[in-house]
Scaffold this motif. Structure first.
Motif, PDB file in Angstrom:
ATOM      1  N   SER A 197       0.836  -1.210   0.000  1.00  0.00           N
ATOM      2  CA  SER A 197       0.000   0.000   0.000  1.00  0.00           C
ATOM      3  C   SER A 197       0.864   1.251   0.000  1.00  0.00           C
ATOM      4  O   SER A 197       1.895   1.313   0.671  1.00  0.00           O
ATOM      5  CB  SER A 197      -0.912   0.031   1.229  1.00  0.00           C
ATOM      6  N   LEU A 198       0.415   2.242  -0.772  1.00  0.00           N
ATOM      7  CA  LEU A 198       0.985   3.583  -0.754  1.00  0.00           C
ATOM      8  C   LEU A 198      -0.024   4.459  -0.028  1.00  0.00           C
ATOM      9  O   LEU A 198      -1.150   4.631  -0.489  1.00  0.00           O
ATOM     10  CB  LEU A 198       1.208   4.073  -2.187  1.00  0.00           C
ATOM     11  N   VAL A 199       0.372   4.997   1.142  1.00  0.00           N
ATOM     12  CA  VAL A 199      -0.571   5.651   2.047  1.00  0.00           C
ATOM     13  C   VAL A 199      -0.291   7.154   2.117  1.00  0.00           C
ATOM     14  O   VAL A 199       0.852   7.577   2.333  1.00  0.00           O
ATOM     15  CB  VAL A 199      -0.488   5.045   3.466  1.00  0.00           C
ATOM     16  N   SER A 200      -1.342   7.942   1.976  1.00  0.00           N
ATOM     17  CA  SER A 200      -1.222   9.402   1.972  1.00  0.00           C
ATOM     18  C   SER A 200      -0.997   9.946   3.377  1.00  0.00           C
ATOM     19  O   SER A 200      -1.271   9.266   4.372  1.00  0.00           O
ATOM     20  CB  SER A 200      -2.504  10.027   1.411  1.00  0.00           C
ATOM     21  N   PRO A 201      -0.544  11.181   3.484  1.00  0.00           N
ATOM     22  CA  PRO A 201      -0.584  11.862   4.771  1.00  0.00           C
ATOM     23  C   PRO A 201      -2.032  12.131   5.163  1.00  0.00           C
ATOM     24  O   PRO A 201      -2.936  12.090   4.310  1.00  0.00           O
ATOM     25  CB  PRO A 201       0.179  13.167   4.511  1.00  0.00           C
ATOM     26  N   ALA A 202      -2.288  12.372   6.441  1.00  0.00           N
ATOM     27  CA  ALA A 202      -3.649  12.667   6.902  1.00  0.00           C
ATOM     28  C   ALA A 202      -4.118  14.001   6.330  1.00  0.00           C
ATOM     29  O   ALA A 202      -3.366  14.978   6.288  1.00  0.00           O
ATOM     30  CB  ALA A 202      -3.682  12.701   8.423  1.00  0.00           C
ATOM     31  N   VAL A 203      -5.379  14.020   5.893  1.00  0.00           N
ATOM     32  CA  VAL A 203      -5.963  15.215   5.281  1.00  0.00           C
ATOM     33  C   VAL A 203      -7.183  15.645   6.079  1.00  0.00           C
ATOM     34  O   VAL A 203      -7.993  14.807   6.505  1.00  0.00           O
ATOM     35  CB  VAL A 203      -6.378  14.936   3.811  1.00  0.00           C
ATOM     36  N   ASP A 204      -7.319  16.944   6.283  1.00  0.00           N
ATOM     37  CA  ASP A 204      -8.466  17.500   7.005  1.00  0.00           C
ATOM     38  C   ASP A 204      -9.539  17.916   6.002  1.00  0.00           C
ATOM     39  O   ASP A 204      -9.394  18.910   5.303  1.00  0.00           O
ATOM     40  CB  ASP A 204      -8.012  18.700   7.837  1.00  0.00           C
ATOM     41  N   LEU A 205     -10.608  17.141   5.932  1.00  0.00           N
ATOM     42  CA  LEU A 205     -11.704  17.443   5.005  1.00  0.00           C
ATOM     43  C   LEU A 205     -12.891  18.078   5.719  1.00  0.00           C
ATOM     44  O   LEU A 205     -14.008  18.089   5.197  1.00  0.00           O
ATOM     45  CB  LEU A 205     -12.141  16.155   4.293  1.00  0.00           C
ATOM     46  N   THR A 206     -12.642  18.636   6.897  1.00  0.00           N
ATOM     47  CA  THR A 206     -13.688  19.337   7.631  1.00  0.00           C
ATOM     48  C   THR A 206     -14.228  20.498   6.796  1.00  0.00           C
ATOM     49  O   THR A 206     -13.460  21.279   6.231  1.00  0.00           O
ATOM     50  CB  THR A 206     -13.135  19.886   8.964  1.00  0.00           C
ATOM     51  N   GLY A 207     -15.531  20.590   6.677  1.00  0.00           N
ATOM     52  CA  GLY A 207     -16.140  21.673   5.920  1.00  0.00           C
ATOM     53  C   GLY A 207     -16.214  21.418   4.427  1.00  0.00           C
ATOM     54  O   GLY A 207     -16.731  22.267   3.686  1.00  0.00           O
ATOM     55  N   GLN A 208     -15.717  20.281   3.971  1.00  0.00           N
ATOM     56  CA  GLN A 208     -15.773  19.961   2.544  1.00  0.00           C
ATOM     57  C   GLN A 208     -16.933  18.989   2.300  1.00  0.00           C
ATOM     58  O   GLN A 208     -17.037  17.954   2.940  1.00  0.00           O
ATOM     59  CB  GLN A 208     -14.455  19.348   2.086  1.00  0.00           C
ATOM     60  N   GLU A 209     -17.775  19.331   1.355  1.00  0.00           N
ATOM     61  CA  GLU A 209     -18.976  18.533   1.100  1.00  0.00           C
ATOM     62  C   GLU A 209     -18.792  17.480   0.018  1.00  0.00           C
ATOM     63  O   GLU A 209     -19.461  16.448   0.036  1.00  0.00           O
ATOM     64  CB  GLU A 209     -20.127  19.462   0.708  1.00  0.00           C
ATOM     65  N   SER A 210     -17.884  17.733  -0.933  1.00  0.00           N
ATOM     66  CA  SER A 210     -17.748  16.808  -2.066  1.00  0.00           C
ATOM     67  C   SER A 210     -16.273  16.543  -2.391  1.00  0.00           C
ATOM     68  O   SER A 210     -15.810  16.816  -3.514  1.00  0.00           O
ATOM     69  CB  SER A 210     -18.460  17.383  -3.294  1.00  0.00           C
ATOM     70  N   PRO A 211     -15.519  16.007  -1.454  1.00  0.00           N
ATOM     71  CA  PRO A 211     -14.108  15.732  -1.727  1.00  0.00           C
ATOM     72  C   PRO A 211     -13.943  14.570  -2.710  1.00  0.00           C
ATOM     73  O   PRO A 211     -14.841  13.733  -2.866  1.00  0.00           O
ATOM     74  CB  PRO A 211     -13.546  15.373  -0.352  1.00  0.00           C
ATOM     75  N   THR A 212     -12.799  14.538  -3.352  1.00  0.00           N
ATOM     76  CA  THR A 212     -12.497  13.471  -4.305  1.00  0.00           C
ATOM     77  C   THR A 212     -11.050  13.016  -4.143  1.00  0.00           C
ATOM     78  O   THR A 212     -10.213  13.725  -3.571  1.00  0.00           O
ATOM     79  CB  THR A 212     -12.695  13.918  -5.762  1.00  0.00           C
ATOM     80  N   VAL A 213     -10.774  11.835  -4.678  1.00  0.00           N
ATOM     81  CA  VAL A 213      -9.406  11.369  -4.896  1.00  0.00           C
ATOM     82  C   VAL A 213      -9.218  11.292  -6.402  1.00  0.00           C
ATOM     83  O   VAL A 213     -10.032  10.678  -7.104  1.00  0.00           O
ATOM     84  CB  VAL A 213      -9.163   9.986  -4.268  1.00  0.00           C
ATOM     85  N   GLU A 214      -8.173  11.928  -6.920  1.00  0.00           N
ATOM     86  CA  GLU A 214      -7.907  11.919  -8.352  1.00  0.00           C
ATOM     87  C   GLU A 214      -6.477  11.470  -8.595  1.00  0.00           C
ATOM     88  O   GLU A 214      -5.571  11.776  -7.805  1.00  0.00           O
ATOM     89  CB  GLU A 214      -8.139  13.303  -8.950  1.00  0.00           C
ATOM     90  N   PHE A 215      -6.258  10.753  -9.687  1.00  0.00           N
ATOM     91  CA  PHE A 215      -4.911  10.287 -10.006  1.00  0.00           C
ATOM     92  C   PHE A 215      -4.838   9.831 -11.454  1.00  0.00           C
ATOM     93  O   PHE A 215      -5.844   9.455 -12.064  1.00  0.00           O
ATOM     94  CB  PHE A 215      -4.505   9.131  -9.081  1.00  0.00           C
TER      95      PHE A 215
END
Length: 215
Positions: free
Chosen positions: A118-136
């Motif tokens: 697994s390639l694991v991201s740093p922790a991300v704060d999505l507080t206040g975000q309604e429609s986050p995405t992962v793109e690559f």
């Protein structure tokens, strides 16, 4: 004579006390600078999580992941996510170094069985975000052919990596956008790119230009 010896004892006692006091002060004085020079102050680190992550893997090499990313593997196989700049295997949209999973062998069609990395991201704060995405940007090779079977998935953790849920799984040779509404409003979100199965020498999965957050 008794009085003389009594005076001597008092003088010796006083001198001993001074000697002890001086000794203690000397140790204290020397210990301070020595300890400081032996262990320099730790650099300050920030616990503030980014509200988005965009990684191009620029400047990464065999020394390992950077920018808060980590790589993990399970099992006995010594194969895990690495980083390459070989253009023939680059995902569409990549212009430099990218992440890849590649097995070991003497030809492009050989590889390693039983890989789990697994390639694991740093922790991300999505507080206040309604429609986050992962793109690559992705190039992958998937097969369900028995012992050569592989799987590619994007997984999320909302509890610091204790548990994971699948947000996307499949085979993609293009830019991929994965909505992650289940992570909306959460802090400490981790994203991992999880590969299992037979890893070919010709990489079984390559990634670049990873984005996590809201555009």
């Amino acid at each position: 004579m008794k009085q003389h010896r009594s005076v001597q004892r008092r003088i010796w006692s006083a001198l001993s006390g001074l000697a002890v006091t001086a000794s203690v002060l000397t140790v204290s004085t020397l210990a301070g600078p020595t300890a400081a020079s032996a262990a320099p102050p730790a650099k300050e680190t920030s616990s503030v999580q980014p509200t988005s992550v965009y990684t191009e893997f620029t400047g990464w090499d065999a020394s390992g992941p950077q920018e808060g990313w980590t790589v993990s593997r399970k099992g006995s196989q010594n194969v895990e996510w690495g980083f390459s700049a070989t253009r023939e295997i680059a995902p569409t949209g990549s212009e430099g170094i990218f992440a890849d999973v590649a097995g070991a062998g003497m030809s492009w069609t050989s590889g390693t069985f039983g890989v789990d990395t697994s390639l694991v991201s740093p922790a991300v704060d999505l507080t206040g975000q309604e429609s986050p995405t992962v793109e690559f940007d992705s190039f992958s090779y998937t097969t369900t052919d028995g012992t050569y079977a592989t799987s590619h998935s994007v997984e999320l953790s909302l509890d610091g990596g204790r548990s994971w849920s699948t947000a996307w799984a499949g085979d993609a040779n293009q830019h991929v956008t994965v909505p992650i509404p289940q992570a909306a409003g959460h802090a400490g979100v981790l994203v991992r790119f999880h590969f299992t199965g037979f890893a070919q020498v010709w990489p079984s999965w390559t990634l670049d230009n990873v984005f996590i957050g809201t555009r």
